[in-house]
Design a protein around this motif. Sequence first.
Motif, PDB file in Angstrom:
ATOM      1  N   LYS A   1       0.954  -1.323  -0.034  1.00 29.64           N
ATOM      2  CA  LYS A   1      -0.066  -0.018  -0.160  1.00 29.64           C
ATOM      3  C   LYS A   1       0.892   1.265   0.061  1.00 29.64           C
ATOM      4  CE  LYS A   1      -4.139   1.919   2.257  1.00 29.64           C
ATOM      5  NZ  LYS A   1      -4.997   1.886   3.352  1.00 29.64           N
ATOM      6  N   PHE A   2       0.413   2.276  -0.630  1.00 32.44           N
ATOM      7  CA  PHE A   2       1.215   3.517  -0.800  1.00 32.44           C
ATOM      8  C   PHE A   2       2.579   3.277  -1.201  1.00 32.44           C
ATOM      9  CE2 PHE A   2      -1.663   4.900   3.266  1.00 32.44           C
ATOM     10  CZ  PHE A   2      -2.472   5.188   2.180  1.00 32.44           C
ATOM     11  N   GLY A   3       2.880   2.363  -2.169  1.00 33.18           N
ATOM     12  CA  GLY A   3       4.110   2.009  -2.677  1.00 33.18           C
ATOM     13  C   GLY A   3       5.168   1.316  -1.843  1.00 33.18           C
ATOM     14  N   GLN A   4       4.530   0.669  -0.698  1.00 27.78           N
ATOM     15  CA  GLN A   4       5.621  -0.058   0.010  1.00 27.78           C
ATOM     16  C   GLN A   4       5.199  -1.235   0.687  1.00 27.78           C
ATOM     17  OE1 GLN A   4       7.083   2.293   3.332  1.00 27.78           O
ATOM     18  NE2 GLN A   4       4.953   3.047   3.825  1.00 27.78           N
ATOM     19  N   TRP A   5       5.962  -2.381   0.836  1.00 25.60           N
ATOM     20  CA  TRP A   5       5.622  -3.545   1.500  1.00 25.60           C
ATOM     21  C   TRP A   5       5.338  -3.267   3.137  1.00 25.60           C
ATOM     22  CZ3 TRP A   5       3.848  -7.094  -1.497  1.00 25.60           C
ATOM     23  CH2 TRP A   5       4.330  -6.984  -2.579  1.00 25.60           C
ATOM     24  N   ILE A   6       4.354  -3.701   3.481  1.00 21.70           N
ATOM     25  CA  ILE A   6       3.926  -3.518   4.995  1.00 21.70           C
ATOM     26  C   ILE A   6       3.751  -5.043   5.613  1.00 21.70           C
ATOM     27  CG2 ILE A   6       2.062  -2.770   6.558  1.00 21.70           C
ATOM     28  CD1 ILE A   6       1.210  -0.894   3.979  1.00 21.70           C
ATOM     29  N   ASP A   7       4.546  -4.805   7.171  1.00 21.71           N
ATOM     30  CA  ASP A   7       4.417  -6.100   7.844  1.00 21.71           C
ATOM     31  C   ASP A   7       3.329  -5.922   8.570  1.00 21.71           C
ATOM     32  OD1 ASP A   7       7.083  -6.236   6.851  1.00 21.71           O
ATOM     33  OD2 ASP A   7       8.168  -5.761   8.600  1.00 21.71           O
ATOM     34  N   MET A   8       2.935  -7.162   9.241  1.00 26.09           N
ATOM     35  CA  MET A   8       1.717  -7.359  10.108  1.00 26.09           C
ATOM     36  C   MET A   8       1.812  -8.067  11.327  1.00 26.09           C
ATOM     37  SD  MET A   8      -1.040  -9.321  10.539  1.00 26.09           S
ATOM     38  CE  MET A   8      -1.589 -10.293   9.363  1.00 26.09           C
ATOM     39  N   ALA A   9       1.479  -7.770  12.480  1.00 24.65           N
ATOM     40  CA  ALA A   9       1.733  -8.427  13.660  1.00 24.65           C
ATOM     41  C   ALA A   9       0.120  -9.068  13.922  1.00 24.65           C
ATOM     42  CB  ALA A   9       2.139  -7.669  14.805  1.00 24.65           C
ATOM     43  N   TRP A  10       0.367 -10.233  14.521  1.00 30.35           N
ATOM     44  CA  TRP A  10      -0.805 -10.958  15.270  1.00 30.35           C
ATOM     45  C   TRP A  10      -0.791 -10.634  16.581  1.00 30.35           C
ATOM     46  CZ3 TRP A  10      -4.769 -12.018  12.505  1.00 30.35           C
ATOM     47  CH2 TRP A  10      -4.844 -12.589  11.102  1.00 30.35           C
ATOM     48  N   TYR A  11      -1.758 -10.396  17.240  1.00 25.59           N
ATOM     49  CA  TYR A  11      -2.004 -10.128  18.664  1.00 25.59           C
ATOM     50  C   TYR A  11      -3.310 -11.155  19.164  1.00 25.59           C
ATOM     51  CZ  TYR A  11       1.117  -6.416  19.355  1.00 25.59           C
ATOM     52  OH  TYR A  11       2.358  -5.858  19.223  1.00 25.59           O
ATOM     53  N   GLN A  12      -3.064 -11.750  20.280  1.00 28.91           N
ATOM     54  CA  GLN A  12      -4.305 -12.554  20.797  1.00 28.91           C
ATOM     55  C   GLN A  12      -4.521 -12.253  22.325  1.00 28.91           C
ATOM     56  OE1 GLN A  12      -3.428 -16.794  20.689  1.00 28.91           O
ATOM     57  NE2 GLN A  12      -5.419 -17.233  20.775  1.00 28.91           N
ATOM     58  N   ARG A  13      -5.827 -12.437  22.828  1.00 27.76           N
ATOM     59  CA  ARG A  13      -6.285 -12.112  23.943  1.00 27.76           C
ATOM     60  C   ARG A  13      -7.282 -13.272  24.332  1.00 27.76           C
ATOM     61  NH1 ARG A  13      -7.905 -11.476  28.897  1.00 27.76           N
ATOM     62  NH2 ARG A  13      -8.446  -9.494  29.421  1.00 27.76           N
ATOM     63  N   MET A  14      -7.095 -14.070  25.380  1.00 28.43           N
ATOM     64  CA  MET A  14      -7.823 -15.419  25.752  1.00 28.43           C
ATOM     65  C   MET A  14      -8.894 -14.540  26.365  1.00 28.43           C
ATOM     66  SD  MET A  14      -6.364 -17.646  24.180  1.00 28.43           S
ATOM     67  CE  MET A  14      -7.672 -18.935  24.749  1.00 28.43           C
ATOM     68  N   LEU A  15     -10.029 -14.940  26.639  1.00 28.77           N
ATOM     69  CA  LEU A  15     -11.380 -14.244  27.039  1.00 28.77           C
ATOM     70  C   LEU A  15     -11.737 -15.126  28.199  1.00 28.77           C
ATOM     71  CD1 LEU A  15     -12.991 -12.502  24.167  1.00 28.77           C
ATOM     72  CD2 LEU A  15     -11.548 -11.469  25.633  1.00 28.77           C
ATOM     73  N   VAL A  16     -11.320 -16.311  28.299  1.00 31.26           N
ATOM     74  CA  VAL A  16     -12.071 -17.241  29.239  1.00 31.26           C
ATOM     75  C   VAL A  16     -12.110 -16.652  30.688  1.00 31.26           C
ATOM     76  CG1 VAL A  16     -11.566 -19.511  28.150  1.00 31.26           C
ATOM     77  CG2 VAL A  16     -10.020 -18.539  29.436  1.00 31.26           C
ATOM     78  N   ASN A  17     -11.041 -15.775  31.127  1.00 32.01           N
ATOM     79  CA  ASN A  17     -11.237 -15.342  32.372  1.00 32.01           C
ATOM     80  C   ASN A  17     -11.797 -13.958  32.611  1.00 32.01           C
ATOM     81  OD1 ASN A  17      -9.234 -13.930  30.953  1.00 32.01           O
ATOM     82  ND2 ASN A  17      -7.748 -13.890  32.638  1.00 32.01           N
ATOM     83  N   LEU A  18     -12.587 -13.389  31.465  1.00 30.59           N
ATOM     84  CA  LEU A  18     -13.353 -12.487  31.459  1.00 30.59           C
ATOM     85  C   LEU A  18     -14.996 -12.860  31.416  1.00 30.59           C
ATOM     86  CD1 LEU A  18     -12.021  -9.896  28.821  1.00 30.59           C
ATOM     87  CD2 LEU A  18     -12.178  -9.275  31.309  1.00 30.59           C
ATOM     88  N   PRO A  19     -15.657 -12.025  32.341  1.00 28.89           N
ATOM     89  CA  PRO A  19     -15.718 -10.642  32.502  1.00 28.89           C
ATOM     90  C   PRO A  19     -14.971 -10.854  34.116  1.00 28.89           C
ATOM     91  CG  PRO A  19     -17.989 -11.295  32.787  1.00 28.89           C
ATOM     92  CD  PRO A  19     -17.332 -12.472  31.932  1.00 28.89           C
TER      93      PRO A  19
END
Length: 169
Positions: free
Chosen positions: A151-169
């Motif tokens: 995008k916009f003439g350049q390669w872009i990296d991407m990070a994955w984030y994860q949140r377990m929700l079993v202990n919410l609320p």
Amino acid sequence: MPGYATRSATERDLSAIASIYSHAVEHSHATFDLEPPDLAYWTARLDGQHPGDHLLVAVTEEDDVVGYAYSWSFRPRPAYDYTRETSIYLDNSVRGQGIGRMLYPALLQTMAISGVHTAIAAVALPNPSSERLHVACGFEKVGQFAGVGWKFGQWIDMAWYQRMLVNLP
Ligand SMILES: CC(C)(COP(=O)(O)OP(=O)(O)OC[C@H]1O[C@@H](n2cnc3c(N)ncnc32)[C@H](O)[C@@H]1OP(=O)(O)O)[C@@H](O)C(=O)NCCC(=O)NCCS
């Protein structure tokens, strides 16, 4: 947070939501969309049929929408049903004031109550405020891809984030 509140989105909010996202599509590498989606795209998010799908907004005291966050399908195959992907966008004018820290936990809480097991977020890099927000909201960085977006003439990296929700609320 003084001056702002979160609530579920309604049909009346969709044009404000679309406008916030369109600005990001046109000016930011945070999203890999290249053209702003039409209103039907947002109507689909509002009308999500899956119990784990939610669309929340952050609003001013006058009930003007300044941002939104949603959960949606991570991948379509049914064994992924208890995993949802999340996204959050705020209007330029209100960033960096703690609204993300108010809105995103509200989304995660709503997801947990509706039985979602884990939340996944894709963060196009660099995006220090988004990475900080995810960590502050209990996400862990679980991986990073190099050069997956163009995008916009350049390669872009991407990070994955994860949140377990079993202990919410
Ligand atoms: C990412 C975004 C949702 C964060 O919301 P926000 O209201 O601006 O962030 P907050 O003020 O709640 O701050 C969240 C955290 O990021 C930090 N932060 C905020 N702006 C920052 C900046 N410009 N640089 C570095 N850190 C920043 C805050 O200090 C806070 O961390 P802390 O709690 O550990 O102190 C918002 O900036 C935004 O809409 N950005 C554009 C769209 C986008 O990138 N969406 C995410 C796609 S993955």
